[in-house]
Design a protein around this motif. Structure first.
Motif: not given
Length: 251
Positions: A166-170
């Motif tokens: 998900g977008r929490a991970c660059p």
């Protein structure tokens, strides 16, 4: 009719996978779809690991069309044996953003689906010429990629809100496109159903994933609906699109 459950061998010795299977009321061989679950949110709540995943509305959708649907519970999930290990960080902080760890988790999931495919080939109630794959979230990206990694085995793939990180991970901006492009080797049709307000994957990111898949040679259609990550549970937003796709597979 509710889904029945069976155990099959996993890629790991002495570890079994649990499958939930729903089929139409016939003894004849039928087209079959493997439908895959997603992650466990952030990956820190182990209580979620044991929850089985076989949505009744998806059972009904496919069986009413004359398809058998198989819901694999991958290792450590939903009653399957073994340890859940799809890209979790060693320190217990949940899913790792490190690409090598994330991709190793993806490959572990692929191995579990290989075990499911091996099982289907032993069954007399499966039409081997019409096996498809689908899923939601991690199950969606897994399905698109798997269809390309095993192009001779599958006639199509269905992706609901697919993504591995998900977008929490660059690193999701590199990991997700990389995995999706693995699906491009299969020239069978795919359908991508995404929520415009998905809290894990921005719709622009999803569209770039699709465009990269097509540029690499993949075939598919992309549909966005005014919904978040739970789009799968809102059939009014996707049914007409999936109906049209399934008609292509049934022609």
């Amino acid at each position: 009719m509710p889904a029945s459950s069976i155990f099959i061998p996993s890629p790991e010795p002495n570890v079994r996978l649990k499958l939930f299977v729903a089929r139409p009321p016939t003894d004849d061989p039928v087209p079959t779809i493997i439908f895959n679950h997603g992650s466990t949110g952030r990956g820190v709540n182990k209580a979620v690991y044991s929850r089985r995943w076989c949505p009744s509305h998806m059972q009904d959708y496919f069986t009413q069309r004359g398809w058998m649907v198989v819901f694999p519970q991958r290792r450590g999930r939903g009653g399957s044996e073994g340890v859940y290990g799809e890209g979790l960080a060693a320190d217990g902080s949940g899913y790792s953003c490190q690409p090598d760890i994330a991709l190793a988790g993806f490959e572990r999931a692929v191995a579990d689906i290989d075990a499911v495919m091996a099982h289907l080939k032993t069954r007399k109630d499966v039409d081997f010429g019409r096996i498809a794959i689908g899923g939601a979230s991690r199950g969606g990206i897994l399905s698109i990629a798997y269809a390309g990694m095993r192009p001779e085995s599958l006639v199509g793939a269905v992706n609901f809100n697919g993504g591995w990180l998900g977008r929490a991970c660059p690193s999701h901006e590199t990991v997700n496109p990389l995995i999706f492009k693995r699906g491009a080797a299969n020239k069978a049709p795919t359908i991508w159903l995404h929520g415009s307000y998905d809290q894990y994957y921005r719709i622009a990111h999803c569209r770039r994933n699709f465009d990269g898949f097509v540029a690499a040679g993949g075939k598919g259609t992309f549909n966005a609906a005014p919904m978040g990550h739970s789009l799968l549970f809102k059939p009014l937003l996707w049914r007409k699109h999936l109906d049209a796709f399934m008609q292509r597979l049934e022609a």
